[in-house]
Write a protein that holds these residues in place. Sequence first.
Motif, PDB file in Angstrom:
ATOM      1  N   VAL A 122       0.716  -1.281  -0.081  1.00 40.97           N
ATOM      2  CA  VAL A 122       0.232  -0.078   0.000  1.00 40.97           C
ATOM      3  C   VAL A 122       0.787   1.208  -0.103  1.00 40.97           C
ATOM      4  N   ASN A 125       1.908   2.105  -3.210  1.00 43.04           N
ATOM      5  CA  ASN A 125       0.840   2.114  -4.148  1.00 43.04           C
ATOM      6  C   ASN A 125       0.521   0.972  -5.041  1.00 43.04           C
ATOM      7  N   ILE A 127      -1.499  -1.417  -5.287  1.00 40.81           N
ATOM      8  CA  ILE A 127      -2.937  -2.018  -4.821  1.00 40.81           C
ATOM      9  C   ILE A 127      -3.198  -3.430  -5.038  1.00 40.81           C
ATOM     10  N   MET A 158      -7.020   1.254   1.496  1.00 39.42           N
ATOM     11  CA  MET A 158      -6.939   1.013  -0.060  1.00 39.42           C
ATOM     12  C   MET A 158      -8.320   1.557  -0.707  1.00 39.42           C
ATOM     13  N   ARG A 160      -9.579   4.129  -0.231  1.00 37.45           N
ATOM     14  CA  ARG A 160      -9.480   5.797  -0.334  1.00 37.45           C
ATOM     15  C   ARG A 160      -8.755   5.876  -1.335  1.00 37.45           C
ATOM     16  N   THR A 161      -8.100   4.854  -1.967  1.00 36.66           N
ATOM     17  CA  THR A 161      -7.247   5.194  -3.316  1.00 36.66           C
ATOM     18  C   THR A 161      -8.167   4.936  -4.541  1.00 36.66           C
ATOM     19  N   ARG A 162      -7.664   5.708  -5.459  1.00 36.12           N
ATOM     20  CA  ARG A 162      -8.564   5.943  -6.770  1.00 36.12           C
ATOM     21  C   ARG A 162      -8.767   4.526  -7.287  1.00 36.12           C
ATOM     22  N   SER A 163      -7.738   3.563  -7.383  1.00 38.19           N
ATOM     23  CA  SER A 163      -7.741   2.193  -7.995  1.00 38.19           C
ATOM     24  C   SER A 163      -8.661   1.437  -7.022  1.00 38.19           C
TER      25      SER A 163
END
Length: 180
Positions: A122, A125, A127, A158, A160-163
């Motif tokens: 994480v 990044n 993911i 995770m 909260r991330t775009r992917s």
Amino acid sequence: MEMAEQAASYLRREMDWSFPQELSVYGTLLLPGSVAAAREGDRSAARGYLEESEKVALRLGTERNDLWTSFGTTNVAVHRVVVANSLGDVDAAIQLGRRIDTSGLSIERRVRHALELASAYVKRNQIDAAIGRVLEAERLSPEQIRWHVMSRQIVTGMLRTRSGKRNRDLVALALRMGVF
């Protein structure tokens, strides 16, 4: 860290170095000391605890679970990953962590190692790799993943991330965990 050092000092003086059970307890005691030192940013102390613990593990010569310690060279290696990750050496944590065969460890230790690797992924990044590690841990012990603070933090992060928001496996995992 201070508690680990005081206990280790006492054991160094009092233990019988010929009893594997005592060696396992002593070596295991050093491992949380290494993590505490790393979380304080004390690289030297963290390295010292790990090196001493590894010497004890090599002296034992085999993986043992005396008094539920799950102690040996593999558990020391797992803690090297935790220390590297705690010190911000994320690439080193990933490199070390991928090479460790945890199949001989307890389920709890295997799950914790998978979560530590997921945490490192994480931070980079990565993911998909992180999700893979959490799913691997869930296959080993769904109840630990569902309620473990670390797994919940990793999954929430995770998401909260775009992917992460678009990853079906992650969303399904979050639903099973009751994260949302």
